[in-house]
Design a protein around this motif. Structure first.
Motif, PDB file in Angstrom:
ATOM      1  N   ALA A 188      96.591 -12.831  -5.544  1.00  0.00           N
ATOM      2  CA  ALA A 188      96.975 -14.243  -5.667  1.00  0.00           C
ATOM      3  C   ALA A 188      98.385 -14.466  -5.132  1.00  0.00           C
ATOM      4  CB  ALA A 188      96.880 -14.683  -7.122  1.00  0.00           C
ATOM      5  N   LYS A 189      99.300 -13.550  -5.453  1.00  0.00           N
ATOM      6  CA  LYS A 189     100.686 -13.688  -4.970  1.00  0.00           C
ATOM      7  C   LYS A 189     100.726 -13.660  -3.451  1.00  0.00           C
ATOM      8  CE  LYS A 189     103.897 -12.578  -8.583  1.00  0.00           C
ATOM      9  NZ  LYS A 189     103.534 -11.521  -9.550  1.00  0.00           N
ATOM     10  N   THR A 239     100.007 -28.951   3.980  1.00  0.00           N
ATOM     11  CA  THR A 239      98.992 -28.136   3.311  1.00  0.00           C
ATOM     12  C   THR A 239      98.375 -27.135   4.279  1.00  0.00           C
ATOM     13  OG1 THR A 239      97.241 -29.692   3.792  1.00  0.00           O
ATOM     14  CG2 THR A 239      98.383 -29.989   1.703  1.00  0.00           C
ATOM     15  N   LYS A 241     107.315 -28.245  -1.632  1.00  0.00           N
ATOM     16  CA  LYS A 241     105.931 -27.850  -1.399  1.00  0.00           C
ATOM     17  C   LYS A 241     105.252 -28.847  -0.451  1.00  0.00           C
ATOM     18  CE  LYS A 241     101.925 -26.046  -3.722  1.00  0.00           C
ATOM     19  NZ  LYS A 241     100.935 -26.801  -4.475  1.00  0.00           N
ATOM     20  N   VAL A 267      98.054 -18.269   8.040  1.00  0.00           N
ATOM     21  CA  VAL A 267      97.482 -17.223   7.210  1.00  0.00           C
ATOM     22  C   VAL A 267      97.366 -15.951   8.044  1.00  0.00           C
ATOM     23  CG1 VAL A 267      95.362 -16.470   6.035  1.00  0.00           C
ATOM     24  CG2 VAL A 267      96.152 -18.817   5.750  1.00  0.00           C
ATOM     25  N   GLN A 325      98.605 -24.199   6.510  1.00  0.00           N
ATOM     26  CA  GLN A 325      99.592 -23.129   6.619  1.00  0.00           C
ATOM     27  C   GLN A 325      99.086 -21.958   7.426  1.00  0.00           C
ATOM     28  OE1 GLN A 325     101.372 -21.823   2.910  1.00  0.00           O
ATOM     29  NE2 GLN A 325     100.817 -23.794   2.039  1.00  0.00           N
ATOM     30  N   GLN A 356      96.189 -10.399  -9.586  1.00  0.00           N
ATOM     31  CA  GLN A 356      97.488 -11.074  -9.494  1.00  0.00           C
ATOM     32  C   GLN A 356      98.187 -10.787  -8.177  1.00  0.00           C
ATOM     33  OE1 GLN A 356      99.708 -10.059 -13.017  1.00  0.00           O
ATOM     34  NE2 GLN A 356      98.391 -11.328 -14.308  1.00  0.00           N
ATOM     35  N   ALA A 415     100.584 -16.859   4.187  1.00  0.00           N
ATOM     36  CA  ALA A 415      99.644 -16.306   3.216  1.00  0.00           C
ATOM     37  C   ALA A 415      98.994 -15.063   3.811  1.00  0.00           C
ATOM     38  CB  ALA A 415      98.576 -17.349   2.908  1.00  0.00           C
ATOM     39  N   ARG A 441      98.331 -14.309  -1.403  1.00  0.00           N
ATOM     40  CA  ARG A 441      97.621 -15.477  -0.879  1.00  0.00           C
ATOM     41  C   ARG A 441      98.509 -16.716  -0.923  1.00  0.00           C
ATOM     42  NH1 ARG A 441      93.545 -15.199  -4.426  1.00  0.00           N
ATOM     43  NH2 ARG A 441      94.316 -16.988  -5.568  1.00  0.00           N
ATOM     44  N   GLN A 442      99.414 -16.760  -1.918  1.00  0.00           N
ATOM     45  CA  GLN A 442     100.283 -17.927  -2.055  1.00  0.00           C
ATOM     46  C   GLN A 442     101.626 -17.734  -1.387  1.00  0.00           C
ATOM     47  OE1 GLN A 442     100.060 -18.629  -6.313  1.00  0.00           O
ATOM     48  NE2 GLN A 442      97.837 -18.595  -6.100  1.00  0.00           N
ATOM     49  N   GLY A 443     101.770 -16.614  -0.657  1.00  0.00           N
ATOM     50  CA  GLY A 443     103.023 -16.354   0.049  1.00  0.00           C
ATOM     51  C   GLY A 443     103.129 -17.213   1.292  1.00  0.00           C
ATOM     52  N   SER A 444     104.229 -17.050   1.991  1.00  0.00           N
ATOM     53  CA  SER A 444     104.446 -17.829   3.205  1.00  0.00           C
ATOM     54  C   SER A 444     104.921 -16.900   4.320  1.00  0.00           C
ATOM     55  CB  SER A 444     105.492 -18.902   2.910  1.00  0.00           C
ATOM     56  OG  SER A 444     105.667 -19.698   4.028  1.00  0.00           O
TER      57      SER A 444
END
Ligand code: PLP
Length: 487
Positions: free
Chosen positions: A438-439, A77, A72, A81, A79, A435, A446, A441-444
């Protein structure tokens, strides 16, 4: 508590093959630090646990936690988007994405030595402020120009240079706060200038300014109220009225334009905000605006205007603290060069986004829908059609449909202006939208999308080339992971 004794020693953890592997890639101290954090976290979990856990399982979870933490951190930090919001200048998402030419120039200058402060003709020391000045003069018609860190810095520099210890007259209707706590009255205080408020929130006349003028008056200040609109019973003094008052009284006029526009390419309804050229033509002495709002470049504060004032600012010691570096200057130069080309809209991403009409957006949304359809073809997904509104989601996990949307300019510009756009609506079944969001948004990368009722809306206006394919793959992954297992 029984489990705490089973936590392996730091030496034992560090000896593990996988941790040794990490030490080949990272500094030992960093791995040890990460391991300590992981152990402390697991200790806290075990302390609250009553059932007994195997020692081997504890070691495995510590190792996994260390690896996850290292991975991580390794991503950084900051990233990428994908902006599915349809807000073109989204301040939280970094405002304007840069164009190819800006990036190319930035890469070439950033990775090499350069003539930032050398005059290559004479071999003598040069000025970093000379680099984009000529371009800014050509593009705006102003006599001189200066670039600093951002528009807040530009306003600070103008006020400190021209009005410290003296008075600045401003309309009460323009005492704005711009996102990120940039408040005109506070900035004024910091600069040492005294704010003289005139008029009322909704009405200010030229006579209000002229009555406030005295020997201590240094500037007539106008802030473009770009992030809000006072509507109804209002009166504001136009920039040309203010300029003619200033000229009569021998007091310079400073306009904080906020989101400066340097193009005539905008669709007619976006032209109602004055361009930088128009403000220069109106005789405004000093104008400041942001590099990363409507201009579509990097973060910068651009000051254009009369040479005698710009020269004073260049001599101000404060400029040293506000100066821009080679990376910003090259990105800005690359952006400004695009404005000289016959088709700036092709090279400046936000320009293209702002110009696009609803038909173009609908076509882009249809293409996006087809990409999703293809990627999800073997999954329980229903495609809805506007012409057949009634539908039954049945066992489907996702219902998709092209919809018309209203997009926004953002960045504190055109507060009430809606850009007619389009996008794809996604209705997830049997999953909480919270959810899912959130998933994603936290992807790569985002994905940030819009939400309306219990549906997700992805506007296509702010999608960059290739984003559609990545979104489709992310959604495929999401559906596969949440698919009910058959056996
Ligand atoms: C956005 C804005 C600023 C601040 O500009 P930054 O480049 O973000 O520092 C100042 N004044 C106005 C009117 C603005 O719209």
């Amino acid at each position: 508590m029984i489990n705490l004794k089973k936590i392996p020693s730091m030496d034992e953890i560090l000896m593990q093959e996988e941790i040794q592997g990490l030490m080949e890639r990272y500094k030992r101290d960093y791995v040890v630090d990460t391991a300590r954090t992981a152990v402390a976290e697991i200790r806290a979990i075990l302390r609250n646990m009553n059932s007994e856990i195997e020692q081997k399982a504890i070691l495995t979870s510590i190792i996994n936690s260390i690896k996850l933490k290292a991975e991580k951190t390794d991503k950084g930090t900051l990233q990428r988007v994908i902006n599915g919001t349809g807000v073109v200048l989204h301040t939280n998402l970094g405002r304007a994405p840069l164009g190819t030419r800006a990036l190319r120039h930035m890469n070439e200058i950033g990775r090499s030595y350069n003539n930032l402060e050398m005059d290559l003709e004479t071999g003598e020391r040069g000025s970093r402020y000379s680099h984009v000045e000529d371009l800014l003069q050509k593009l705006t018609g102003a006599e001189a120009a200066l670039v600093v860190n951002n528009n807040a810095a530009a306003v600070m520099l103008v006020l400190t240079t021209l009005a410290a210890g003296r008075e600045v007259i401003v309309s009460r209707g323009q005492l704005v706060e711009i996102g990120g706590a940039f408040r005109i009255p506070e900035v004024m205080k910091l600069s040492g200038a005294k704010l003289i408020e005139v008029g009322t929130t909704n009405k200010t006349y030229v006579s209000d300014y002229s009555q406030a003028i005295n020997e201590a008056t240094a500037l007539l200040f106008s802030a473009h109220t770009s992030n809000y609109q006072i509507i109804g019973f209002t009166a504001e003094v136009s920039i040309s009225e203010l300029v003619s008052l200033g000229q009569k009284q021998g007091i310079p006029v400073f306009l904080d334009l906020g989101s400066g526009i340097i193009t005539s390419l905008l669709p007619n309804d976006l032209k109602k905000e004055p361009s930088v050229q128009e403000c220069v033509q109106a005789g405004t002495d000093i104008i400041s605006f942001s590099g990363d709002k409507m201009l579509g470049g990097p973060q910068a504060g651009i000051i254009v205007g009369k040479r005698k004032y710009i020269e004073q600012m260049k001599k101000n010691q404060l400029l040293r603290a506000l100066r821009v570096d080679k990376v910003i200057l090259s990105a800005l130069e690359g952006t400004l060069l695009e404005y000289l080309s016959a088709h700036p809209e092709e090279g400046i991403p936000i320009n293209k986004m702002l110009i696009a009409g609803q038909e173009e957006m609908k076509a882009k949304a249809e293409t996006f829908l087809n990409i999703l359809k293809e990627e999800l073809r073997d999954l329980p997904v229903l495609i809805r059609n506007e012409s057949s509104p009634a539908y039954n989601a049945g066992e489907n996990m996702l219902v998709l449909q092209v919809v018309a949307l209203e997009d926004m300019v953002g960045g504190g510009a055109y507060p009430n202006h809606k850009l007619p756009g389009a996008g794809v609506e996604l209705e997830f079944k049997g999953m909480s939208l919270e959810q899912v969001a959130a998933k994603l948004r936290q992807g790569s990368p985002a994905l940030i999308a819009r939400r309306q009722d219990n549906k997700m809306l992805i506007s296509v206006r702010t999608l960059l080339a290739g984003d559609e394919l990545e979104i489709a793959a992310m959604i495929r992954d999401l559906l596969l992971k949440s698919q009910p297992k058959d056996n």
